[in-house]
Design a protein around this motif. Structure first.
Motif, PDB file in Angstrom:
ATOM      1  N   ILE A  89      35.187 -34.301 -58.285  1.00  6.46           N
ATOM      2  CA  ILE A  89      35.857 -33.358 -59.173  1.00  6.46           C
ATOM      3  C   ILE A  89      34.981 -33.073 -60.391  1.00  6.46           C
ATOM      4  O   ILE A  89      34.867 -31.932 -60.833  1.00  6.46           O
ATOM      5  CB  ILE A  89      37.235 -33.902 -59.608  1.00  6.46           C
ATOM      6  N   THR A  90      34.348 -34.108 -60.925  1.00  8.77           N
ATOM      7  CA  THR A  90      33.511 -33.916 -62.111  1.00  8.77           C
ATOM      8  C   THR A  90      32.175 -33.269 -61.776  1.00  8.77           C
ATOM      9  O   THR A  90      31.566 -32.619 -62.623  1.00  8.77           O
ATOM     10  CB  THR A  90      33.235 -35.264 -62.808  1.00  8.77           C
ATOM     11  N   ASP A  91      31.706 -33.441 -60.555  1.00 10.48           N
ATOM     12  CA  ASP A  91      30.404 -32.881 -60.156  1.00 10.48           C
ATOM     13  C   ASP A  91      30.557 -32.116 -58.846  1.00 10.48           C
ATOM     14  O   ASP A  91      30.073 -32.545 -57.797  1.00 10.48           O
ATOM     15  CB  ASP A  91      29.375 -34.000 -60.012  1.00 10.48           C
ATOM     16  N   PRO A  92      31.224 -30.968 -58.893  1.00 12.64           N
ATOM     17  CA  PRO A  92      31.450 -30.207 -57.654  1.00 12.64           C
ATOM     18  C   PRO A  92      30.159 -29.725 -57.010  1.00 12.64           C
ATOM     19  O   PRO A  92      30.119 -29.521 -55.797  1.00 12.64           O
ATOM     20  CB  PRO A  92      32.336 -29.045 -58.101  1.00 12.64           C
ATOM     21  N   ASP A  93      29.101 -29.540 -57.803  1.00  9.80           N
ATOM     22  CA  ASP A  93      27.831 -29.104 -57.217  1.00  9.80           C
ATOM     23  C   ASP A  93      27.260 -30.174 -56.290  1.00  9.80           C
ATOM     24  O   ASP A  93      26.753 -29.872 -55.202  1.00  9.80           O
ATOM     25  CB  ASP A  93      26.819 -28.784 -58.319  1.00  9.80           C
ATOM     26  N   ALA A  94      27.323 -31.421 -56.722  1.00 13.61           N
ATOM     27  CA  ALA A  94      26.841 -32.517 -55.883  1.00 13.61           C
ATOM     28  C   ALA A  94      27.684 -32.632 -54.619  1.00 13.61           C
ATOM     29  O   ALA A  94      27.165 -32.848 -53.516  1.00 13.61           O
ATOM     30  CB  ALA A  94      26.869 -33.832 -56.659  1.00 13.61           C
ATOM     31  N   PHE A  95      29.000 -32.482 -54.768  1.00 11.97           N
ATOM     32  CA  PHE A  95      29.894 -32.529 -53.615  1.00 11.97           C
ATOM     33  C   PHE A  95      29.564 -31.415 -52.630  1.00 11.97           C
ATOM     34  O   PHE A  95      29.477 -31.636 -51.418  1.00 11.97           O
ATOM     35  CB  PHE A  95      31.345 -32.409 -54.087  1.00 11.97           C
ATOM     36  N   THR A  96      29.345 -30.212 -53.149  1.00 13.42           N
ATOM     37  CA  THR A  96      29.002 -29.072 -52.290  1.00 13.42           C
ATOM     38  C   THR A  96      27.703 -29.328 -51.549  1.00 13.42           C
ATOM     39  O   THR A  96      27.589 -29.064 -50.339  1.00 13.42           O
ATOM     40  CB  THR A  96      28.881 -27.791 -53.128  1.00 13.42           C
ATOM     41  N   GLU A  97      26.708 -29.849 -52.250  1.00 12.56           N
ATOM     42  CA  GLU A  97      25.416 -30.099 -51.619  1.00 12.56           C
ATOM     43  C   GLU A  97      25.524 -31.115 -50.497  1.00 12.56           C
ATOM     44  O   GLU A  97      25.034 -30.895 -49.383  1.00 12.56           O
ATOM     45  CB  GLU A  97      24.405 -30.583 -52.657  1.00 12.56           C
ATOM     46  N   ILE A  98      26.174 -32.228 -50.781  1.00 13.24           N
ATOM     47  CA  ILE A  98      26.219 -33.291 -49.779  1.00 13.24           C
ATOM     48  C   ILE A  98      27.064 -32.875 -48.586  1.00 13.24           C
ATOM     49  O   ILE A  98      26.727 -33.179 -47.431  1.00 13.24           O
ATOM     50  CB  ILE A  98      26.717 -34.614 -50.399  1.00 13.24           C
ATOM     51  N   LEU A  99      28.142 -32.144 -48.819  1.00 12.79           N
ATOM     52  CA  LEU A  99      28.976 -31.722 -47.697  1.00 12.79           C
ATOM     53  C   LEU A  99      28.282 -30.628 -46.890  1.00 12.79           C
ATOM     54  O   LEU A  99      28.374 -30.615 -45.651  1.00 12.79           O
ATOM     55  CB  LEU A  99      30.333 -31.227 -48.204  1.00 12.79           C
ATOM     56  N   THR A 100      27.563 -29.751 -47.549  1.00  6.22           N
ATOM     57  CA  THR A 100      26.797 -28.732 -46.831  1.00  6.22           C
ATOM     58  C   THR A 100      25.750 -29.381 -45.936  1.00  6.22           C
ATOM     59  O   THR A 100      25.527 -28.957 -44.793  1.00  6.22           O
ATOM     60  CB  THR A 100      26.119 -27.768 -47.819  1.00  6.22           C
ATOM     61  N   ASN A 101      25.104 -30.416 -46.433  1.00  3.23           N
ATOM     62  CA  ASN A 101      24.133 -31.147 -45.614  1.00  3.23           C
ATOM     63  C   ASN A 101      24.787 -31.732 -44.371  1.00  3.23           C
ATOM     64  O   ASN A 101      24.230 -31.693 -43.267  1.00  3.23           O
ATOM     65  CB  ASN A 101      23.484 -32.271 -46.424  1.00  3.23           C
ATOM     66  N   VAL A 102      25.990 -32.272 -44.527  1.00 11.09           N
ATOM     67  CA  VAL A 102      26.703 -32.843 -43.377  1.00 11.09           C
ATOM     68  C   VAL A 102      27.064 -31.741 -42.388  1.00 11.09           C
ATOM     69  O   VAL A 102      26.891 -31.884 -41.168  1.00 11.09           O
ATOM     70  CB  VAL A 102      27.972 -33.580 -43.852  1.00 11.09           C
ATOM     71  N   LEU A 103      27.565 -30.624 -42.890  1.00 12.72           N
ATOM     72  CA  LEU A 103      28.010 -29.543 -42.012  1.00 12.72           C
ATOM     73  C   LEU A 103      26.864 -28.918 -41.234  1.00 12.72           C
ATOM     74  O   LEU A 103      27.038 -28.466 -40.104  1.00 12.72           O
ATOM     75  CB  LEU A 103      28.719 -28.462 -42.837  1.00 12.72           C
ATOM     76  N   THR A 104      25.676 -28.879 -41.835  1.00 10.51           N
ATOM     77  CA  THR A 104      24.528 -28.294 -41.147  1.00 10.51           C
ATOM     78  C   THR A 104      23.699 -29.334 -40.418  1.00 10.51           C
ATOM     79  O   THR A 104      22.666 -29.018 -39.843  1.00 10.51           O
ATOM     80  CB  THR A 104      23.631 -27.552 -42.156  1.00 10.51           C
ATOM     81  N   GLU A 105      24.171 -30.593 -40.468  1.00  8.98           N
ATOM     82  CA  GLU A 105      23.540 -31.707 -39.744  1.00  8.98           C
ATOM     83  C   GLU A 105      22.093 -31.932 -40.170  1.00  8.98           C
ATOM     84  O   GLU A 105      21.261 -32.371 -39.391  1.00  8.98           O
ATOM     85  CB  GLU A 105      23.621 -31.476 -38.237  1.00  8.98           C
ATOM     86  N   ARG A 106      21.811 -31.610 -41.440  1.00  7.50           N
ATOM     87  CA  ARG A 106      20.510 -31.961 -41.994  1.00  7.50           C
ATOM     88  C   ARG A 106      20.606 -33.341 -42.629  1.00  7.50           C
ATOM     89  O   ARG A 106      21.694 -33.763 -43.042  1.00  7.50           O
ATOM     90  CB  ARG A 106      20.082 -30.946 -43.067  1.00  7.50           C
ATOM     91  N   PRO A 107      19.485 -34.060 -42.744  1.00  7.53           N
ATOM     92  CA  PRO A 107      19.521 -35.357 -43.417  1.00  7.53           C
ATOM     93  C   PRO A 107      20.018 -35.193 -44.847  1.00  7.53           C
ATOM     94  O   PRO A 107      19.680 -34.235 -45.538  1.00  7.53           O
ATOM     95  CB  PRO A 107      18.061 -35.824 -43.380  1.00  7.53           C
ATOM     96  N   LEU A 108      20.824 -36.162 -45.294  1.00  7.69           N
ATOM     97  CA  LEU A 108      21.312 -36.118 -46.659  1.00  7.69           C
ATOM     98  C   LEU A 108      20.165 -36.366 -47.627  1.00  7.69           C
ATOM     99  O   LEU A 108      19.362 -37.269 -47.446  1.00  7.69           O
ATOM    100  CB  LEU A 108      22.396 -37.180 -46.860  1.00  7.69           C
ATOM    101  N   ARG A 109      20.102 -35.553 -48.674  1.00  4.19           N
ATOM    102  CA  ARG A 109      19.054 -35.712 -49.680  1.00  4.19           C
ATOM    103  C   ARG A 109      19.641 -36.409 -50.898  1.00  4.19           C
ATOM    104  O   ARG A 109      20.847 -36.351 -51.147  1.00  4.19           O
ATOM    105  CB  ARG A 109      18.520 -34.330 -50.095  1.00  4.19           C
ATOM    106  N   PRO A 110      18.778 -37.066 -51.712  1.00  5.60           N
ATOM    107  CA  PRO A 110      19.272 -37.648 -52.957  1.00  5.60           C
ATOM    108  C   PRO A 110      19.905 -36.578 -53.833  1.00  5.60           C
ATOM    109  O   PRO A 110      19.406 -35.458 -53.910  1.00  5.60           O
ATOM    110  CB  PRO A 110      18.008 -38.215 -53.611  1.00  5.60           C
ATOM    111  N   LEU A 111      21.007 -36.926 -54.479  1.00  3.71           N
ATOM    112  CA  LEU A 111      21.697 -35.968 -55.318  1.00  3.71           C
ATOM    113  C   LEU A 111      21.317 -36.120 -56.781  1.00  3.71           C
ATOM    114  O   LEU A 111      21.655 -35.280 -57.602  1.00  3.71           O
ATOM    115  CB  LEU A 111      23.212 -36.130 -55.170  1.00  3.71           C
ATOM    116  N   VAL A 112      20.645 -37.209 -57.122  1.00  3.81           N
ATOM    117  CA  VAL A 112      20.231 -37.454 -58.492  1.00  3.81           C
ATOM    118  C   VAL A 112      18.736 -37.696 -58.482  1.00  3.81           C
ATOM    119  O   VAL A 112      18.237 -38.503 -57.696  1.00  3.81           O
ATOM    120  CB  VAL A 112      20.972 -38.670 -59.098  1.00  3.81           C
ATOM    121  N   GLU A 113      18.009 -37.012 -59.320  1.00  2.00           N
ATOM    122  CA  GLU A 113      16.558 -37.156 -59.340  1.00  2.00           C
ATOM    123  C   GLU A 113      16.179 -38.605 -59.573  1.00  2.00           C
ATOM    124  O   GLU A 113      16.685 -39.267 -60.480  1.00  2.00           O
ATOM    125  CB  GLU A 113      15.961 -36.281 -60.450  1.00  2.00           C
ATOM    126  N   GLY A 114      15.283 -39.106 -58.733  1.00  3.39           N
ATOM    127  CA  GLY A 114      14.825 -40.475 -58.860  1.00  3.39           C
ATOM    128  C   GLY A 114      15.698 -41.484 -58.156  1.00  3.39           C
ATOM    129  O   GLY A 114      15.421 -42.682 -58.192  1.00  3.39           O
TER     130      GLY A 114
END
Length: 296
Positions: free
Chosen positions: A256-281
């Motif tokens: 809820i606080t970081d919808p962009d991170a949620f969107t990114e990680i769920l999009t990765n799951v839906l497109t069956e791409r490997p999950l990428r780090p959501l926070v630099e480093g």
């Protein structure tokens, strides 16, 4: 069935088993069924769910029985298995044919696990976000202590800390408090009963069975979660395997606080791409409508 346009997508009302059911939908594409957390409704997640829909998914988000205007379950059905059966009938009533991707947060994650376990033809993959079900509160020399042993006062203190408006993730407070207050005013007994159901949930056997079936499962966990302890995440890892767990920055309600991170990680799951780090480093360990006004 009735529907009206909201800030994002559409709000619908209909009947499941003769009882009122409220849900939201947005977007076009593969169906993503979203199951919300305790005391909330899909309205709390509106920004993230709208972004997921804009990426090419059809998001279907019911208000689970007892919340968001949906009537509560009959007493005989008031179990996680009963909630899962309700979801099956809900999908049938709105014309969604499985299998679909199911995303569950907190209590909704527990419902999603039972749904995947009990109705394997409904779920194609599972995304559990800071989900209940690990059952372990703490570990020590005498062995694990279960969440059912956790005192209510301890849970309350950690919930308050998780929602600390002075903390780095405090902007979640207005969103959650508004939704939770509406639900508490509408149906305080349901809020309390579901809290106890969530506190005592032990889904380790079901999770192990899903692993045996090789159902695709991803666990995403906010590292600063104070509501569900680290021991609960460890129990999920043990049941499902380390390779399905990804951690992100955030508290119990990070999506809820970081919808962009949620969107990114769920999009990765839906497109069956490997999950990428959501926070630099960080290594890869890695809008729906506003809440309704309370019923008068």
């Amino acid at each position: 069935m009735s529907e009206r346009r909201g800030p994002v997508g559409r709000r619908h009302e209909g009947r499941v088993d003769g009882r009122r059911a409220v849900w939201w939908s947005a977007g076009e594409g593969p169906v993503v069924l979203f199951l919300h957390g305790w005391a909330l409704s899909p309205a709390s997640y509106r920004t993230g769910l709208a972004q997921v829909a804009a990426r090419g998914a059809r998001v279907v988000a019911p208000a689970l029985p007892g919340f968001g205007g949906s009537d509560e379950l009959p007493a005989a059905e008031f179990t996680l298995a009963g909630y899962a059966r309700w979801v099956v009938r809900f999908l049938e009533s709105v014309g969604v044919e499985g299998p679909v991707t199911v995303v569950g947060h907190s209590f909704g994650g527990g419902v999603a696990v039972r749904l995947a376990h009990d109705a394997s033809d409904v779920v194609s993959r599972l995304v559990l976000v800071n989900s209940i079900g690990g059952a372990v509160w703490a570990t020590g020399p005498a062995g694990p202590r279960l969440m059912s042993e956790r005192p209510w006062w301890d849970w309350g203190l950690h919930l308050q800390a998780d929602l600390d408006p002075g903390g780095p993730f405090g902007r979640v407070v207005p969103v959650i408090v508004s939704d939770a207050a509406t639900n508490a005013l509408r149906n305080p007994l349901a809020v309390w009963r579901v809290a106890e159901l969530a506190r005592t949930a032990d889904l380790r056997h079901e999770l192990e069975e899903l692993r045996r079936r090789r159902l695709p499962v991803v666990v995403v966990w906010g590292r600063q979660d104070r509501v569900l302890p680290e021991a609960s995440l460890a129990a999920l890892r043990l049941a499902l395997g380390d390779d399905v767990v990804r951690t992100v920055e955030g508290t119990h309600s990070w999506l809820i606080t970081d919808p962009d991170a949620f969107t990114e990680i769920l999009t990765n799951v839906l497109t069956e791409r490997p999950l990428r780090p959501l926070v630099e480093g960080t290594p890869p360990e890695d809008e729906l409508p506003e809440p309704d006004a309370p019923a008068s």
